[in-house]
Write an enzyme that holds these catalytic residues in place. Structure first.
Site, mmCIF file in Angstrom:
data_model
loop_
_atom_site.group_PDB
_atom_site.id
_atom_site.type_symbol
_atom_site.label_atom_id
_atom_site.label_comp_id
_atom_site.label_asym_id
_atom_site.label_seq_id
_atom_site.Cartn_x
_atom_site.Cartn_y
_atom_site.Cartn_z
ATOM 1 N N ARG A 266 -10.552 -11.461 1.997
ATOM 2 C CA ARG A 266 -10.718 -12.999 1.050
ATOM 3 C C ARG A 266 -10.520 -14.207 1.214
ATOM 4 N NH1 ARG A 266 -11.164 -9.164 -4.460
ATOM 5 N NH2 ARG A 266 -10.783 -7.345 -2.378
ATOM 6 N N LYS B 204 0.790 -1.202 0.118
ATOM 7 C CA LYS B 204 -0.703 -0.258 0.062
ATOM 8 C C LYS B 204 1.095 1.024 0.035
ATOM 9 C CE LYS B 204 -3.985 -1.611 2.765
ATOM 10 N NZ LYS B 204 -4.671 -1.616 1.688
HETATM 11 N N1 BES Z 1 -8.160 -3.793 4.498
HETATM 12 C C1 BES Z 1 -8.482 -3.224 3.168
HETATM 13 C C2 BES Z 1 -9.852 -2.473 2.977
HETATM 14 C C3 BES Z 1 -9.460 -1.181 3.329
HETATM 15 C C4 BES Z 1 -9.491 -0.230 3.665
HETATM 16 C C5 BES Z 1 -9.639 -0.926 4.753
HETATM 17 C C6 BES Z 1 -9.539 1.081 3.849
HETATM 18 C C7 BES Z 1 -9.891 -0.337 5.475
HETATM 19 C C8 BES Z 1 -10.380 0.961 5.616
HETATM 20 C C9 BES Z 1 -8.111 -4.710 2.466
HETATM 21 O O1 BES Z 1 -7.621 -5.776 2.475
HETATM 22 C C10 BES Z 1 -7.607 -3.821 1.428
HETATM 23 O O2 BES Z 1 -6.694 -3.921 0.729
HETATM 24 N N2 BES Z 1 -8.397 -4.014 0.454
HETATM 25 C C11 BES Z 1 -8.202 -3.572 -1.259
HETATM 26 C C12 BES Z 1 -8.054 -4.788 -1.918
HETATM 27 C C13 BES Z 1 -8.381 -5.030 -3.504
HETATM 28 C C14 BES Z 1 -6.638 -4.945 -3.687
HETATM 29 C C15 BES Z 1 -8.904 -5.224 -5.002
HETATM 30 C C16 BES Z 1 -8.933 -2.117 -1.844
HETATM 31 O O3 BES Z 1 -9.972 -2.322 -1.048
HETATM 32 O O4 BES Z 1 -7.985 -1.736 -2.194
HETATM 33 MN MN MN Z 2 -5.484 -5.529 1.844
#
Ligand code: BES
Ligand code: MN
Ligand code: ZN
Length: 494
Positions: free
Chosen positions: A345, A271
């Protein structure tokens, strides 16, 4: 903070704030009218000089009026309507507390004569939720910046009945606070094993708790969950909590499964740095499940319930899982990991499968801070709900309304399911950019058998950095605890 209920008009004094409710656009009545008389009309004059109408959420501080044996009177708008609902009382108690918490005063006297014992208890519950603060790592904060209220005295007609009603609500507040603490803890303190230790301490409530380590999970074939934790020096854990409160100890349980990513860096699909610290909250689903089990046990709910937590840390590392890796889930289905940041997931796939195999639950609800896309879709006030079962979905919406943990049902269009088909495995862990929360739900659905199931994407609601809700201080919300407790109370007890 101590909360007491008493019937006689309380003695106040110089270190005390008195709070009273004022109905919207009505003549002053009850405690407010009495105080207005004692102070030769100071309240009325203050209201007229401040556009205070008694609308919900309004407050007005009247400082040290002549004739008053207290430091201040805080008027709290109660809105229109003749009887105060539990929700309104909860908000009013919280609003009164918030208005005086850092005044330097030590006691809050809340005048609630004329309302029912349950309503008085609801106000006390609101105060407990409002008074939450995560300050265990602040060592240099000046005393004059800290909340000063040490004691709350609630005036009510039947203090005994109010105290009794509050006992149950106080257990629920403890449960919400337990969940908030878990979410607030930084990831160097709260890693999977520490999370599991804190849950184990809840055996004192009568919960049965088992903790599975990596070896056991490997034996079970949980390749998806283990793949996520592979880059972390911390051991992944699967926690199984059981509450057996039904008459028949073998009655089919209800089941809750929580995503517990103690920190989500994204893994090799790293990230961006900006805001990454918020990913200490990526175990918000697991915290909600823990809090809900806490609440059920603390009020000895007449139900059998199972709570399962998939606890991992998602880190980049020489040993971390790579984009392109193929993992085998406990269900036997294989997954091509396109993006290591879509890890929640993967954790849920194995935890949900395990839950169904072992417990054959009446229904299964998973809670997860799963996608940023749910925030785009719904904003920060609503959790997203996906379900394969209309009855369960409707009951959840009902519990959502009465608990205050607001949900909105989302679609699961079957034609989108093919978007996660993979050329090398049974599926891939991400789909196209648009509709990301839906793809995530469809992915999880591939691990749900016949079980009535709902998936709650709480990435939107687990953490509120700028809360305007009086019962939710900025930060961890504890979203989901009250919702699940209500759902069970309203439809699944003996
Ligand atoms: N933990 C994140 C989602 C999240 C985002 C939680 C903001 C709380 C605040 C999750 O694991 C994630 O990174 N999701 C990605 C999925 C994508 C790679 C398909 C996302 O939402 O960008
Ligand atoms: Mn994630
Ligand atoms: Zn995550």
């Amino acid at each position: 903070m101590k909360i007491e209920f008493e019937s006689a008009p309380a003695e106040a004094g110089a270190k005390t704030a008195i709070a009273v409710l004022v109905a919207e656009k009505a003549d002053l009545s009850g405690a407010a009218a009495a105080l207005n008389a004692t102070t030769s009309g100071a309240l009325r004059r203050a209201m007229d000089g401040a556009r205070f109408t008694g609308a919900k959420g309004q407050t007005l501080d009247v400082l040290a009026p002549h004739g008053l044996d207290a430091a201040r009177i805080t008027l709290v708008g109660a809105g229109t309507g003749t009887t105060l609902s539990a929700e309104a009382a909860e908000a009013a108690g919280a609003t009164a507390y918030n208005a005086v918490k850092t005044t330097g005063l030590e006691t809050l006297v809340l005048g609630l004569a004329g309302v029912s014992a349950d309503t008085a208890a609801a106000a006390a519950f609101g105060i407990r939720l409002a008074a939450y603060r995560f300050d265990r790592y602040r060592t240099t904060e000046k005393a004059e910046k800290k909340p000063s209220i040490k004691k709350v005295r609630i005036e009510t007609d039947d203090p005994k009945a109010a105290a009794k009603a509050f006992k149950r609500l106080s257990g629920l507040a403890d449960a919400v606070i337990f969940a908030r603490d878990l979410v607030s803890e930084p990831a160097n303190i709260l890693y999977p094993e520490e999370f599991a230790r804190r849950v184990k301490a809840l055996t004192s409530l009568g919960l049965e708790i088992e903790v599975l380590g990596e070896k056991e999970m490997k034996k079970l074939g949980m390749g998806a969950l283990l793949g996520v934790g592979q880059g972390s020096v911390r051991d992944s854990q699967l926690v199984v909590m059981q509450w057996k409160g039904a008459k028949d100890p073998d009655a089919q349980p209800v089941a809750f499964v929580g995503k517990g990513v103690c920190f989500d860096t994204g893994g090799i699909s790293l990230k961006p740095a900006d805001g990454m610290e918020e990913m200490i909250t990526d175990m918000g689903g697991a915290a909600a499940v823990t809090g809900a089990m806490y609440a059920l046990a603390s009020r000895k709910a007449k139900v059998n319930a199972v709570g399962i937590l998939g606890l991992v840390e998602n880190m980049p590392d020489g040993n971390a899982q790579r984009p392109g890796d193929v993992v085998k889930t406990m269900s036997g289905q294989t997954v091509e990991v396109i993006n290591t940041d879509a890890e929640g997931r993967l954790v849920l796939a194995d935890a949900i499968w395990y839950c169904q195999q072992r417990f054959k639950p009446k229904f299964l609800i998973d809670l997860a801070t799963l996608t940023g896309a749910i925030i785009v879709a719904l904003g920060k006030d609503l959790g997203g709900m996906f379900s394969n079962n209309d009855e369960l979905a409707d009951r959840l919406l009902g519990a959502s309304k009465s608990s205050g943990d607001a949900l909105w049902r989302m679609p699961m269009p079957p034609q989108y399911d093919k978007n996660i088909d993979s050329a090398v495995a049974d599926m891939k862990n991400v789909g196209p950019r648009y509709g990301g929360s839906i793809t995530a739900a469809l992915f999880i659905q591939r691990f749900v058998k016949e079980t009535p199931w709902a998936h709650l994407d709480i990435a939107s609601t687990a953490w509120k950095p700028n809360s305007t809700v009086p019962t939710i201080p900025s930060g961890a919300t504890g979203f989901g605890v009250r919702l699940l407790d209500r759902l069970v109370a309203d439809g699944y007890e003996d």
